[in-house]
Motif scaffolding. Structure first.
Motif, PDB file in Angstrom:
ATOM      1  N   ALA A 218      16.014  52.032  -3.233  1.00 31.67           N
ATOM      2  CA  ALA A 218      16.311  51.426  -1.781  1.00 31.67           C
ATOM      3  C   ALA A 218      17.642  51.145  -1.581  1.00 31.67           C
ATOM      4  O   ALA A 218      18.727  51.132  -2.577  1.00 31.67           O
ATOM      5  CB  ALA A 218      15.553  49.838  -1.706  1.00 31.67           C
ATOM      6  N   PRO A 219      17.513  51.443   0.104  1.00 35.33           N
ATOM      7  CA  PRO A 219      19.429  51.650   0.010  1.00 35.33           C
ATOM      8  C   PRO A 219      20.069  49.699  -0.171  1.00 35.33           C
ATOM      9  O   PRO A 219      18.666  49.527  -0.327  1.00 35.33           O
ATOM     10  CB  PRO A 219      19.677  51.639   1.509  1.00 35.33           C
ATOM     11  N   ASP A 220      21.858  49.881  -0.407  1.00 34.63           N
ATOM     12  CA  ASP A 220      21.548  48.137  -0.338  1.00 34.63           C
ATOM     13  C   ASP A 220      21.019  47.458   0.741  1.00 34.63           C
ATOM     14  O   ASP A 220      20.790  47.813   1.649  1.00 34.63           O
ATOM     15  CB  ASP A 220      22.845  47.895  -0.243  1.00 34.63           C
ATOM     16  N   GLY A 221      21.121  46.420   0.471  1.00 34.37           N
ATOM     17  CA  GLY A 221      19.798  45.175   1.315  1.00 34.37           C
ATOM     18  C   GLY A 221      18.543  44.901   1.710  1.00 34.37           C
ATOM     19  O   GLY A 221      18.019  44.773   2.699  1.00 34.37           O
ATOM     20  N   VAL A 222      17.799  46.309   1.191  1.00 31.02           N
ATOM     21  CA  VAL A 222      16.367  46.597   1.343  1.00 31.02           C
ATOM     22  C   VAL A 222      16.017  46.285  -0.502  1.00 31.02           C
ATOM     23  O   VAL A 222      16.186  46.208  -1.333  1.00 31.02           O
ATOM     24  CB  VAL A 222      16.444  47.992   2.006  1.00 31.02           C
ATOM     25  N   ARG A 223      14.379  45.417   0.101  1.00 34.59           N
ATOM     26  CA  ARG A 223      13.999  45.053  -1.010  1.00 34.59           C
ATOM     27  C   ARG A 223      12.597  46.059  -0.836  1.00 34.59           C
ATOM     28  O   ARG A 223      11.524  46.147  -0.296  1.00 34.59           O
ATOM     29  CB  ARG A 223      13.949  43.550  -1.365  1.00 34.59           C
ATOM     30  N   LEU A 224      11.782  46.728  -2.173  1.00 30.96           N
ATOM     31  CA  LEU A 224      11.093  47.452  -1.942  1.00 30.96           C
ATOM     32  C   LEU A 224       9.788  46.003  -2.580  1.00 30.96           C
ATOM     33  O   LEU A 224       9.879  45.916  -3.652  1.00 30.96           O
ATOM     34  CB  LEU A 224      10.452  48.395  -2.850  1.00 30.96           C
ATOM     35  N   ILE A 225       8.433  46.181  -1.852  1.00 27.09           N
ATOM     36  CA  ILE A 225       7.735  45.045  -2.483  1.00 27.09           C
ATOM     37  C   ILE A 225       6.112  45.803  -2.591  1.00 27.09           C
ATOM     38  O   ILE A 225       6.190  46.599  -1.428  1.00 27.09           O
ATOM     39  CB  ILE A 225       7.197  43.978  -1.268  1.00 27.09           C
ATOM     40  N   PRO A 226       5.631  46.583  -3.660  1.00 25.86           N
ATOM     41  CA  PRO A 226       4.395  46.435  -4.107  1.00 25.86           C
ATOM     42  C   PRO A 226       3.524  46.490  -2.856  1.00 25.86           C
ATOM     43  O   PRO A 226       3.284  45.380  -3.372  1.00 25.86           O
ATOM     44  CB  PRO A 226       3.879  46.553  -5.562  1.00 25.86           C
ATOM     45  N   VAL A 227       2.695  47.138  -1.872  1.00 26.94           N
ATOM     46  CA  VAL A 227       1.726  46.566  -1.565  1.00 26.94           C
ATOM     47  C   VAL A 227       0.523  46.769  -1.862  1.00 26.94           C
ATOM     48  O   VAL A 227      -0.519  45.891  -1.657  1.00 26.94           O
ATOM     49  CB  VAL A 227       1.535  46.637   0.326  1.00 26.94           C
ATOM     50  N   TRP A 228       0.482  47.523  -1.826  1.00 31.04           N
ATOM     51  CA  TRP A 228      -0.965  48.214  -2.459  1.00 31.04           C
ATOM     52  C   TRP A 228      -0.657  50.042  -3.621  1.00 31.04           C
ATOM     53  O   TRP A 228      -0.278  50.229  -3.448  1.00 31.04           O
ATOM     54  CB  TRP A 228      -2.122  48.370  -1.535  1.00 31.04           C
ATOM     55  N   GLN A 229      -2.042  50.304  -4.304  1.00 30.72           N
ATOM     56  CA  GLN A 229      -2.277  51.443  -4.896  1.00 30.72           C
ATOM     57  C   GLN A 229      -2.923  52.261  -4.423  1.00 30.72           C
ATOM     58  O   GLN A 229      -4.643  51.532  -4.359  1.00 30.72           O
ATOM     59  CB  GLN A 229      -1.837  51.159  -6.473  1.00 30.72           C
ATOM     60  N   GLU A 230      -2.907  53.498  -3.912  1.00 28.26           N
ATOM     61  CA  GLU A 230      -3.284  54.541  -3.712  1.00 28.26           C
ATOM     62  C   GLU A 230      -4.108  55.082  -4.571  1.00 28.26           C
ATOM     63  O   GLU A 230      -3.561  55.457  -5.663  1.00 28.26           O
ATOM     64  CB  GLU A 230      -3.064  55.153  -2.198  1.00 28.26           C
ATOM     65  N   GLU A 231      -5.403  55.516  -4.437  1.00 30.76           N
ATOM     66  CA  GLU A 231      -5.607  56.194  -5.760  1.00 30.76           C
ATOM     67  C   GLU A 231      -6.104  57.954  -5.016  1.00 30.76           C
ATOM     68  O   GLU A 231      -6.058  57.701  -3.763  1.00 30.76           O
ATOM     69  CB  GLU A 231      -7.549  56.361  -5.740  1.00 30.76           C
ATOM     70  N   LEU A 232      -5.340  58.581  -5.355  1.00 31.10           N
ATOM     71  CA  LEU A 232      -5.024  60.581  -4.718  1.00 31.10           C
ATOM     72  C   LEU A 232      -6.651  61.246  -5.284  1.00 31.10           C
ATOM     73  O   LEU A 232      -7.056  60.700  -6.282  1.00 31.10           O
ATOM     74  CB  LEU A 232      -3.711  60.595  -5.551  1.00 31.10           C
ATOM     75  N   VAL A 233      -7.288  62.117  -4.866  1.00 31.41           N
ATOM     76  CA  VAL A 233      -8.221  62.247  -5.396  1.00 31.41           C
ATOM     77  C   VAL A 233      -7.795  64.150  -4.198  1.00 31.41           C
ATOM     78  O   VAL A 233      -7.380  64.035  -3.235  1.00 31.41           O
ATOM     79  CB  VAL A 233      -9.648  61.836  -4.567  1.00 31.41           C
ATOM     80  N   VAL A 234      -8.783  64.966  -4.821  1.00 34.72           N
ATOM     81  CA  VAL A 234      -8.639  66.287  -4.305  1.00 34.72           C
ATOM     82  C   VAL A 234     -10.131  66.297  -4.181  1.00 34.72           C
ATOM     83  O   VAL A 234     -11.153  66.599  -4.864  1.00 34.72           O
ATOM     84  CB  VAL A 234      -7.804  67.391  -5.185  1.00 34.72           C
ATOM     85  N   ALA A 235     -10.464  67.824  -3.070  1.00 36.17           N
ATOM     86  CA  ALA A 235     -11.632  67.584  -2.343  1.00 36.17           C
ATOM     87  C   ALA A 235     -11.853  69.084  -2.925  1.00 36.17           C
ATOM     88  O   ALA A 235     -10.568  70.215  -1.974  1.00 36.17           O
ATOM     89  CB  ALA A 235     -12.004  67.400  -1.030  1.00 36.17           C
ATOM     90  N   LEU A 236     -12.554  69.767  -3.576  1.00 32.14           N
ATOM     91  CA  LEU A 236     -12.725  71.255  -3.874  1.00 32.14           C
ATOM     92  C   LEU A 236     -13.891  71.487  -3.803  1.00 32.14           C
ATOM     93  O   LEU A 236     -14.834  71.189  -3.715  1.00 32.14           O
ATOM     94  CB  LEU A 236     -12.265  71.396  -5.308  1.00 32.14           C
ATOM     95  N   SER A 237     -14.037  72.271  -3.557  1.00 30.40           N
ATOM     96  CA  SER A 237     -15.683  73.103  -2.876  1.00 30.40           C
ATOM     97  C   SER A 237     -16.110  73.730  -4.105  1.00 30.40           C
ATOM     98  O   SER A 237     -15.587  73.457  -5.537  1.00 30.40           O
ATOM     99  CB  SER A 237     -15.248  75.259  -3.075  1.00 30.40           C
TER     100      SER A 237
END
Length: 192
Positions: free
Chosen positions: A151-170
């Motif tokens: 992050a740029p100076d002066g900005v703090r990153l706070i984890p809010v949630w984790q997403e599960e990424l899935v792929v949809a295939l035929s």
């Protein structure tokens, strides 16, 4: 006519003594006498009969007292109204976001409404780098970003949630299914 003159007048009318009125107002007696004298000159009447033994309201003072009290009560109401305005003034939270947050963003906004009622949220969309820049420059209060490691100076990153990424295939796609995956060159799958 000044509010302080009316205030002094009402206190002297209640105390019927310049010394006690001055003590109650926490000022010197001469200041009370001086302001009452100015008020009387401005109104063109004598508000108090003053003798060495006592102070009492004149007929003009008795007629003036309810109006003076009304003006002071109006002043208190006006101050109270502005005090209420300042304490209940709507807060605005400017937040940068992107598409695809859907239900999670709604839950965050609902939680904010419960914890900070009266806060209005302004959502704005921009690219991740732009969102971070606007937070760093204090144009926005916060921003949701994905996949940012620095992050740029002066900005703090706070984890809010984790997403599960899935792929949809035929079902007929040539990639292996989780049950048949054994190749190390194949993407890693797990059952969902």
């Amino acid at each position: 006519m000044e509010l302080r003159q009316l205030r002094y007048f009402v206190v002297v009318a209640e105390e019927l003594h310049f010394g006690r009125a001055a003590a109650r107002l926490m000022i010197v007696q001469s200041a009370v006498s001086q302001q009452i004298g100015r008020l009387e000159r401005e109104l063109g009447v004598t508000l108090f009969d003053r003798s060495s033994r006592r102070v009492r309201l004149t007929e003009a003072g008795t007629a003036f007292l309810p109006g003076a009290r009304e003006v002071l009560a109006a002043e208190r109401r006006a101050r109270s109204a502005i005090g209420d305005f300042v304490t209940t003034r709507e807060a605005v939270l400017r937040v940068g976001t992107s598409g695809g947050m859907g239900e999670r963003l709604e839950r965050v906004l609902e939680a904010l409404e419960r914890t900070a009622p009266g806060t209005r949220v302004e959502l704005a969309s921009a690219a991740p780098g732009e969102r971070l820049r606007r937070v760093a420059e204090r144009e926005w209060d916060a921003a949701f970003v994905r996949g940012v490691l620095e992050a740029p100076d002066g900005v703090r990153l706070i984890p809010v949630w984790q997403e599960e990424l899935v792929v949809a295939l035929s079902a007929r796609h040539p990639w292996p299914t989780p049950a048949t995956s054994s190749s190390t060159n194949s993407p890693s799958f797990r059952s969902i």
